[in-house]
Scaffold this active site. Sequence first.
Site, PDB file in Angstrom:
ATOM      1  CG  HIS A   1     -24.259  -7.263 -21.509  1.00  0.00           C
ATOM      2  ND1 HIS A   1     -24.825  -8.031 -22.262  1.00  0.00           N
ATOM      3  CD2 HIS A   1     -22.822  -7.610 -21.801  1.00  0.00           C
ATOM      4  CE1 HIS A   1     -23.992  -8.368 -23.404  1.00  0.00           C
ATOM      5  NE2 HIS A   1     -22.853  -8.184 -22.879  1.00  0.00           N
ATOM      6  CG  ASP A   2     -22.940  -4.821 -24.632  1.00  0.00           C
ATOM      7  OD1 ASP A   2     -22.170  -4.903 -23.599  1.00  0.00           O
ATOM      8  OD2 ASP A   2     -23.102  -5.645 -25.457  1.00  0.00           O
TER       9      ASP A   2
ATOM     10  CE1 TYR B   1     -17.943  -6.540 -36.018  1.00  0.00           C
ATOM     11  CE2 TYR B   1     -17.697  -7.514 -33.947  1.00  0.00           C
ATOM     12  CZ  TYR B   1     -18.438  -6.720 -34.820  1.00  0.00           C
ATOM     13  OH  TYR B   1     -19.499  -6.004 -34.533  1.00  0.00           O
ATOM     14  CG  LEU B   2     -14.712 -15.109 -36.123  1.00  0.00           C
ATOM     15  CD1 LEU B   2     -15.164 -16.437 -36.098  1.00  0.00           C
ATOM     16  CD2 LEU B   2     -14.567 -14.702 -34.777  1.00  0.00           C
TER      17      LEU B   2
ATOM     18  CG  ASN C   1     -13.032 -10.881 -32.663  1.00  0.00           C
ATOM     19  OD1 ASN C   1     -13.149 -11.447 -33.810  1.00  0.00           O
ATOM     20  ND2 ASN C   1     -12.588  -9.752 -32.265  1.00  0.00           N
ATOM     21  CG  HIS C   2     -11.934 -10.126 -28.311  1.00  0.00           C
ATOM     22  ND1 HIS C   2     -13.160  -9.772 -29.125  1.00  0.00           N
ATOM     23  CD2 HIS C   2     -12.441 -10.092 -27.074  1.00  0.00           C
ATOM     24  CE1 HIS C   2     -13.975  -9.727 -28.393  1.00  0.00           C
ATOM     25  NE2 HIS C   2     -13.822  -9.740 -27.035  1.00  0.00           N
TER      26      HIS C   2
ATOM     27  CG  ASP D   1      -9.913  -9.112 -33.039  1.00  0.00           C
ATOM     28  OD1 ASP D   1     -10.000  -8.420 -32.194  1.00  0.00           O
ATOM     29  OD2 ASP D   1     -10.482  -9.032 -34.141  1.00  0.00           O
TER      30      ASP D   1
ATOM     31  CD  GLN E   1     -11.970  -6.772 -24.913  1.00  0.00           C
ATOM     32  OE1 GLN E   1     -12.162  -5.522 -25.161  1.00  0.00           O
ATOM     33  NE2 GLN E   1     -13.043  -7.351 -24.643  1.00  0.00           N
TER      34      GLN E   1
ATOM     35  CD  GLU F   1     -22.640  -9.127 -29.313  1.00  0.00           C
ATOM     36  OE1 GLU F   1     -22.753  -8.179 -29.273  1.00  0.00           O
ATOM     37  OE2 GLU F   1     -21.226  -9.737 -29.522  1.00  0.00           O
TER      38      GLU F   1
ATOM     39  CG  ASP G   1     -18.622 -11.282 -27.462  1.00  0.00           C
ATOM     40  OD1 ASP G   1     -19.550 -10.867 -27.088  1.00  0.00           O
ATOM     41  OD2 ASP G   1     -17.504 -10.809 -27.796  1.00  0.00           O
TER      42      ASP G   1
HETATM   43  C1  GLC Z   1     -19.950  -8.223 -27.196  1.00  0.00           C
HETATM   44  C2  GLC Z   1     -20.481  -7.960 -25.811  1.00  0.00           C
HETATM   45  C3  GLC Z   1     -19.855  -6.821 -25.107  1.00  0.00           C
HETATM   46  C4  GLC Z   1     -18.439  -6.840 -25.216  1.00  0.00           C
HETATM   47  C5  GLC Z   1     -17.947  -7.080 -26.629  1.00  0.00           C
HETATM   48  C6  GLC Z   1     -16.463  -7.403 -26.812  1.00  0.00           C
HETATM   49  O1  GLC Z   1     -20.564  -7.052 -27.999  1.00  0.00           O
HETATM   50  O2  GLC Z   1     -21.949  -8.169 -25.724  1.00  0.00           O
HETATM   51  O3  GLC Z   1     -20.341  -6.641 -23.868  1.00  0.00           O
HETATM   52  O4  GLC Z   1     -17.772  -5.699 -24.816  1.00  0.00           O
HETATM   53  O5  GLC Z   1     -18.535  -8.004 -27.440  1.00  0.00           O
HETATM   54  O6  GLC Z   1     -16.205  -8.536 -26.323  1.00  0.00           O
END
Ligand code: GLC
Length: 539
Positions: A308-309, A205-206, A103-104, A171, A169, A243, A201
């Site tokens: 990890h989030d 949102y593309l 996405n970014h 897009d 970041q 995701e 990832d």
């Molecule tokens: C996803 C990842 C997350 C990241 C986000 C933006 O949700 O799991 O860690 O911050 O994308 O890339």
Amino acid sequence: MTRDRWYMNLVLYQVNPRTFFDANNDGIGDLKGITKKLDYIKSLGADCIWLMPIYPSPLKDGGYDIADYYGIHSDLGTLDDLKELINETHKRSMRIILDLVVNHTSDQCEWFKKAESDPKSPYHDYYVWSSTDQKYQDTRIIFLDTEKSNWTWSEKAHKYFWHRFYASQPDLNYDNPAVREEMKQIMLFWLNLGIDGFRADAVPYLIERDGTNCENLPETHAYLKEMREFMNKRFPDGILLAEANQWPNELRPYFSEGDEFHMAFHFPIMPRLFKSLALGNCESLIQTLKDTPIIPKDCQWCTFLRNHDEMTLEMVTEEDRQLMWNFYAPEKRMRLNLGIRRRLAPLLGGDKKKIELLYAILFSLPGVPIIYYGDEIGMGDNIQLNDRDGVRTPMQWSGQPNAGFSSSTPDKLFLPVIDSGAYDFQQINVESEESDNQSLLNRLRSLIRIRKANPILSTQEYKIENEGNTAIFSISRMSILCLNNLSNISQTVMLGEGEFKFLHTSLPNSSEGTAIKEMIVLEPYTYAWLSRESGQGSA
Ligand code: GLC
Ligand code: CA
């Protein structure tokens, strides 16, 4: 179409490369370090590694801010190190997939630097620009704690650029054919090195369109299908995992007719597992299962407890969010955006029974379960660290200095190890759990072994049983009956006709293979996996 369906019956293991194992002792985990620990990953019963971003990056978002899609961050090693990791993984009959941030990019990416400084550069149109910050007002902000808008002013370009995450970041613009092609070439680059697929990832949102919330748009799905087709024409075995943090009905289109994603995270189930345990009542879990649409036969869900989030509470009602926050994140610092920045073990008060129970439920559900590194030993978190770093601390291998993660001096560590309180590495580490056959690590290993020995557990087939007693989550998978007591009181379950044998259980004094008939008493927070040996009656 992929040649075989190797991804259907996996146990995935999620690795954060900077905090797994440091092979060159500079304080930062690296690719060689992961290679050294492959036997450990294999010993869990995992058969696929999800490797989080390894690309050059300023690390404003844990590497999800990529500065160069065709390279490896020098802290982590070289392309040769990656090839070695891939080869060694394959030698052990495991697979490895890589995070692909579609996405970014990072604002430190050469594309963005050129885009900002020169409107005539072909890279200018790689990003989404506007002269006002008023477009796409129906789009939610995801990083609510830090971002006020999805638009940020660029001094250099004298325009606003669009970003769904941090302002660092920007897009990518998927209306630009060059971007569409570039991302395909990136996939090809890594597939040629031997990578088995991607965790894609932030895919909803593309593409942006006026008058929409800019999520899950048909144009976005069309491009994702193109990616899939491009990959599988060249690499028929390659897989894509989506995701998409969305409600069940929005998730279903990511599988399309079996020609978009092979797998998608089942986001809605996760918070309901925790809610059910908090309330001692599994109604919301059952409802979510019922709301889960049927997916094409070559597609698969990925289920998880933590990652990890922050534990996201985006896909729950406001009322449930308050409930979950009050229960699982009583301190303000534990909360982040619309979620909770804590690891599995501390969320459950370090209660081994509850941890094992949630895993047992996860492993009994349809879908491929994911284990987040460290959660298999019950690692703790450090909520004082920035952003989500508190759930990304170094893997605790032993009671040696730096938890056996690195031989550098502690001040050089990428993130500090947890060295105080109940989750201190002296107490919680792989080495000590290896030698205790009742440790969380070894209990999980046997759960995984039994799950894998019964492939029926990874199909889509299931039936919810015994809905009358909401304290018991009871799910049958053909001849296997999985019973879980979510409450703090003992529960008696009538088994109906037939004879059963224990496949696995956390009940004391009931070992694998013991026969059982008529009824079972489940102590608080225990579970039992039973195989029906005879009779047709249902529980
Ligand atoms: C996803 C990842 C997350 C990241 C986000 C933006 O949700 O799991 O860690 O911050 O994308 O890339
Ligand atoms: Ca290192």
